[in-house]
Motif scaffolding. Structure first.
Motif, PDB file in Angstrom:
ATOM      1  N   PRO A  24      28.651  42.244   7.732  1.00 57.28           N
ATOM      2  CA  PRO A  24      30.087  41.928   7.673  1.00 57.28           C
ATOM      3  C   PRO A  24      30.923  42.841   8.562  1.00 57.28           C
ATOM      4  O   PRO A  24      31.882  42.389   9.204  1.00 57.28           O
ATOM      5  N   THR A  25      30.566  44.122   8.612  1.00 59.90           N
ATOM      6  CA  THR A  25      31.281  45.053   9.477  1.00 59.90           C
ATOM      7  C   THR A  25      31.091  44.692  10.939  1.00 59.90           C
ATOM      8  O   THR A  25      32.037  44.741  11.740  1.00 59.90           O
ATOM      9  N   PHE A  26      29.872  44.320  11.295  1.00 62.07           N
ATOM     10  CA  PHE A  26      29.588  43.917  12.675  1.00 62.07           C
ATOM     11  C   PHE A  26      30.429  42.709  13.062  1.00 62.07           C
ATOM     12  O   PHE A  26      30.988  42.656  14.166  1.00 62.07           O
ATOM     13  N   LEU A 174      24.265  34.818   2.148  1.00 64.69           N
ATOM     14  CA  LEU A 174      24.409  35.708   1.003  1.00 64.69           C
ATOM     15  C   LEU A 174      25.736  35.487   0.282  1.00 64.69           C
ATOM     16  O   LEU A 174      25.779  35.528  -0.950  1.00 64.69           O
ATOM     17  N   GLY A 175      26.792  35.257   1.056  1.00 62.67           N
ATOM     18  CA  GLY A 175      28.112  35.134   0.446  1.00 62.67           C
ATOM     19  C   GLY A 175      28.609  36.491  -0.043  1.00 62.67           C
ATOM     20  O   GLY A 175      27.906  37.503   0.043  1.00 62.67           O
ATOM     21  N   MET A 176      29.808  36.514  -0.549  1.00 54.79           N
ATOM     22  CA  MET A 176      30.394  37.758  -1.029  1.00 54.79           C
ATOM     23  C   MET A 176      29.596  38.334  -2.187  1.00 54.79           C
ATOM     24  O   MET A 176      29.295  39.531  -2.240  1.00 54.79           O
ATOM     25  N   THR A 177      29.208  37.485  -3.127  1.00 53.03           N
ATOM     26  CA  THR A 177      28.460  37.955  -4.294  1.00 53.03           C
ATOM     27  C   THR A 177      27.101  38.494  -3.891  1.00 53.03           C
ATOM     28  O   THR A 177      26.665  39.544  -4.379  1.00 53.03           O
ATOM     29  N   GLY A 178      26.417  37.788  -2.992  1.00 56.59           N
ATOM     30  CA  GLY A 178      25.102  38.236  -2.544  1.00 56.59           C
ATOM     31  C   GLY A 178      25.160  39.581  -1.850  1.00 56.59           C
ATOM     32  O   GLY A 178      24.299  40.439  -2.065  1.00 56.59           O
ATOM     33  N   ASN A 179      26.168  39.782  -0.997  1.00 58.83           N
ATOM     34  CA  ASN A 179      26.323  41.067  -0.315  1.00 58.83           C
ATOM     35  C   ASN A 179      26.555  42.194  -1.312  1.00 58.83           C
ATOM     36  O   ASN A 179      26.005  43.293  -1.158  1.00 58.83           O
TER      37      ASN A 179
END
Length: 208
Positions: A24-26, A174-179
């Motif tokens: 996500p940062t990338f 993954l989605g937010m929850t997966g991350n």
């Protein structure tokens, strides 16, 4: 070459660097860049981070000897540092901090985002450097094990390249929850490894 050492080294560095957690940062740092430029940034950042970690593996023991720091003391300090990083991962502080660093880099228009903030400090940060030096210390000067550690560094760097190349797909999958769940699980694993480093250091000090 003891495979337990290689496996332990790979798991440690993979958890500390956390290629999947960095996707996500990338994406945030490379937002609005063309796909070719984004892949160039991914490759360059991984090369820089890999070079830094490889250098830490090669000169870590020499640096400790020069500064007259015992390996036991460095294990305890390194274990505490890694435990701090693990606690940030478990409670979600690290994700927020990485996002803030990425946003700051974009706002300041940093020319080389591959070097900062990706390679340094997100990929080859204090935790990854500390873990690499500790793993090199476990090799006790055995160049076969040091070679294995360098291969592990290359593998982790390759995992970063692959994760960044497929960052969009991984983030969607993954989605937010997966991350969040993945970060918490990796944080718990890293905390256990950090405690083991501290235990080994204390045991070495007590044994004289």
């Amino acid at each position: 070459m003891p495979f337990d050492y290689v496996i332990s080294a790979f798991l440690t560095l993979f958890v500390v660097v956390d290629p999947i957690g960095l996707t996500p940062t990338f994406l945030g740092v490379t937002d609005r860049l063309p796909r070719a430029a984004r892949r160039s940034v991914a490759l360059r950042a991984s090369i820089i981070a890999g070079a830094i970690l490889a250098g830490s593996a090669l000169i870590g023991d020499w640096l400790l000897a020069t500064l007259q720091i015992s390996l036991a003391a460095f294990r305890i300090a390194g274990g505490l540092l890694l435990f701090s990083i693990a606690s940030e991962m478990v409670f979600g502080v690290r994700i927020r901090r990485e996002s803030e660093a990425a946003e700051q880099a974009v706002e300041e228009h940093v020319r080389n985002i591959a070097a900062f903030p990706l390679a340094i400090p997100l990929m080859a940060g204090p935790g990854a450097i500390t873990a690499t030096v500790l793993l090199a210390g476990h090799a006790h000067g055995d160049w076969l094990l040091i070679g294995g550690l360098l291969i592990v560094v290359l593998l982790v760097a390759a995992c970063c390249v692959a994760a960044f190349f497929f960052a969009e797909r991984i983030s969607v999958l993954l989605g937010m929850t997966g991350n969040i769940v993945l970060s918490r699980l990796l944080g718990v694993l890293l905390a256990a490894l950090a405690v083991q480093y501290v235990v080994d250091g204390v045991r070495a000090v007590l044994s004289g």
